[in-house]
Design a protein around this motif. Structure first.
Motif, PDB file in Angstrom:
ATOM      1  N   SER A  77       0.853  -1.179   0.000  1.00  0.00           N
ATOM      2  CA  SER A  77       0.000   0.000   0.000  1.00  0.00           C
ATOM      3  C   SER A  77       0.891   1.232   0.000  1.00  0.00           C
ATOM      4  O   SER A  77       2.050   1.172   0.416  1.00  0.00           O
ATOM      5  N   PHE A  78       0.339   2.348  -0.488  1.00  0.00           N
ATOM      6  CA  PHE A  78       1.057   3.619  -0.428  1.00  0.00           C
ATOM      7  C   PHE A  78       0.771   4.236   0.933  1.00  0.00           C
ATOM      8  O   PHE A  78      -0.198   4.958   1.122  1.00  0.00           O
ATOM      9  N   ILE A 134      -5.363   5.420  -7.495  1.00  0.00           N
ATOM     10  CA  ILE A 134      -3.960   5.015  -7.528  1.00  0.00           C
ATOM     11  C   ILE A 134      -3.753   3.952  -6.442  1.00  0.00           C
ATOM     12  O   ILE A 134      -4.423   3.977  -5.412  1.00  0.00           O
ATOM     13  N   ILE A 135      -2.858   3.028  -6.719  1.00  0.00           N
ATOM     14  CA  ILE A 135      -2.402   2.091  -5.699  1.00  0.00           C
ATOM     15  C   ILE A 135      -0.886   2.145  -5.682  1.00  0.00           C
ATOM     16  O   ILE A 135      -0.261   2.619  -6.635  1.00  0.00           O
ATOM     17  N   GLY A 136      -0.298   1.650  -4.615  1.00  0.00           N
ATOM     18  CA  GLY A 136       1.155   1.746  -4.537  1.00  0.00           C
ATOM     19  C   GLY A 136       1.731   0.741  -3.566  1.00  0.00           C
ATOM     20  O   GLY A 136       1.046  -0.157  -3.078  1.00  0.00           O
ATOM     21  N   THR A 196       5.101   0.464  -0.427  1.00  0.00           N
ATOM     22  CA  THR A 196       6.008   1.206   0.444  1.00  0.00           C
ATOM     23  C   THR A 196       7.013   0.256   1.072  1.00  0.00           C
ATOM     24  O   THR A 196       6.626  -0.754   1.664  1.00  0.00           O
ATOM     25  N   GLN A 212       8.877   4.589  -2.140  1.00  0.00           N
ATOM     26  CA  GLN A 212       7.471   4.406  -2.477  1.00  0.00           C
ATOM     27  C   GLN A 212       7.266   4.638  -3.971  1.00  0.00           C
ATOM     28  O   GLN A 212       7.985   5.424  -4.586  1.00  0.00           O
ATOM     29  N   GLN A 213       6.275   3.961  -4.524  1.00  0.00           N
ATOM     30  CA  GLN A 213       5.854   4.210  -5.901  1.00  0.00           C
ATOM     31  C   GLN A 213       4.354   3.975  -5.999  1.00  0.00           C
ATOM     32  O   GLN A 213       3.762   3.270  -5.173  1.00  0.00           O
ATOM     33  N   THR A 214       3.737   4.550  -7.039  1.00  0.00           N
ATOM     34  CA  THR A 214       2.315   4.336  -7.288  1.00  0.00           C
ATOM     35  C   THR A 214       2.081   4.031  -8.766  1.00  0.00           C
ATOM     36  O   THR A 214       2.923   4.334  -9.614  1.00  0.00           O
ATOM     37  N   HIS A 232      -1.547   4.008 -11.608  1.00  0.00           N
ATOM     38  CA  HIS A 232      -2.947   4.381 -11.734  1.00  0.00           C
ATOM     39  C   HIS A 232      -3.821   3.148 -11.971  1.00  0.00           C
ATOM     40  O   HIS A 232      -3.434   2.222 -12.683  1.00  0.00           O
TER      41      HIS A 232
END
Length: 279
Positions: free
Chosen positions: A189-190, A210-212, A214, A230-232, A234
C-alpha cells in the motif's frame, strides 16, 4: 581500488564541510563523491562521503571526526562491502524470486545467507537458487517461541539486515528492538493509506484511483516505520480487488528492489521516524 565510506549525522554549524575535508586530506583520502543535506527545521547535517581507501587507521579517523564535529555526532567509517541478509517469507513468491535471482547473478548488492519461512511452500525456489531454507512453523508455537525459533536460525549467520519479503506475521517489539533499523518490510500500500491486512480490498472498497507500495524500516508501530521508497500506479473503476493485487505485485517488487539497493549502498540515514536518502 577499494572504497571507503564516511557517514555523518550531526547538529549543523558553520564550517562542518571544511573541517571534515581537512581531516580526510590529513589521512591522504581522496574524495570521489560527497553528498550533503541540511534539515534546516531541525538544524541537522547529513553527509555521505566516498573516498579511495588507503592504509588509514579507521578507528583513529572516526575518533578525529567525532572530536571535531558537534557533540553527539553519529560517525561511521566503513570499507564499502557487500551486505549479508536473511529473507523472511510466508507463501507469496514474487518479491523473494526477484531477490534470489539478483542474488544468483550477483546484482543484489548483498548476499542472501538464508531464507526463513513459516510455510514450506518456498523451499524449492530457495534451494534451486542455492540459498538455504529454514522452516519455522507458527502454528504449533506461541508467538514468543515462534520468534525465538526464528532468532535461533538468524543467529547462525552474521547478518547486516533482515528483509520481510511478504512475511505475513506481525513481529513483537522485543524482536524489533533486537534488530533496530535492520528490518526492512515491503507493504502493499502507499502508506499511510490502508495500514494492516488486505490493503487491496480496502483500496477497492474506497474506490481509489492510484495504488502503490512502500518499503520501510520496521518499528513497534504497525506499518509506520521510516519510509525508504514508495511508488504508485494508476487504476480505475474496472479493477476489482484481485486485479489490483496482480498489478500491485509488480510495483511491490520494484519498490523493494530500489529500497534494498539504497540501503545496501549506505545511502539511507534514519532520523526519528523519517529518512534522508541520497539517491
Amino acid at each position: 581500488m577499494d572504497k571507503l565510506l564516511v557517514l555523518i549525522q550531526c547538529k549543523d554549524e558553520v564550517g562542518l564541510v571544511a573541517n571534515i575535508t581537512r581531516i580526510l586530506a590529513r589521512h591522504q583520502l581522496n574524495i570521489i563523491a560527497m553528498r550533503e543535506f541540511v534539515d534546516e527545521e531541525e538544524q541537522r547535517f547529513f553527509a555521505r562521503i566516498s573516498c579511495n581507501a588507503s592504509n588509514t587507521d579507521l578507528a583513529q579517523l572516526s575518533s578525529e571526526l567525532s572530536d571535531t564535529l558537534p557533540a553527539n555526532a553519529l560517525v561511521s567509517v566503513v570499507p564499502k562491502a557487500q551486505k549479508r541478509i536473511a529473507v523472511l517469507v510466508t507463501k507469496e513468491f514474487h518479491c523473494l524470486s526477484d531477490i534470489l535471482i539478483r542474488n544468483y547473478f550477483k546484482t543484489l548488492g548483498a548476499e542472501v545467507k538464508c531464507v526463513i519461512g513459516n510455510y514450506e511452500k518456498l523451499r524449492e525456489l530457495s534451494e534451486k537458487l542455492d540459498v538455504p531454507f529454514h522452516y519455522v512453523s507458527h502454528q504449533d508455537l506461541s508467538k514468543s517461541d515462534f520468534e525465538k525459533a526464528i532468532i535461533s536460525k538468524l543467529d547462525q549467520y552474521e547478518l547486516d539486515y533482515i528483509v520481510l519479503a511478504k512475511f505475513m506475521r506481525i513481529i513483537s517489539p522485543k524482536f524489533v528492538a533486537k534488530y533496530k533499523h535492520k528490518i526492512i518490510n515491503i507493504h502493499h500500500s502507499f502508506l499511510p493509506a490502508f495500514i494492516g491486512a488486505s490493503p487491496y480490498q480496502q483500496a477497492f472498497k474506497r474506490g481509489v484511483k492510484i495504488i502503490g507500495a512502500t518499503a520501510h524500516f520496521v518499528t513497534d508501530d504497525l506499518d509506520e516505520g521510516p519510509i525508504i521508497n514508495q511508488q504508485t500506479i494508476h487504476v480505475n473503476h474496472t479493477y476489482d480487488a484481485k486485479q489490483m493485487a496482480i498489478a500491485g505485485r509488480e510495483i511491490e517488487k520494484s519498490v523493494l528492489s530500489k529500497a534494498l539497493e539504497l540501503v545496501f549502498d549506505d545511502r539511507v540515514f534514519v532520523v526519528g521516524n523519517k529518512t534522508v536518502v541520497f539517491e
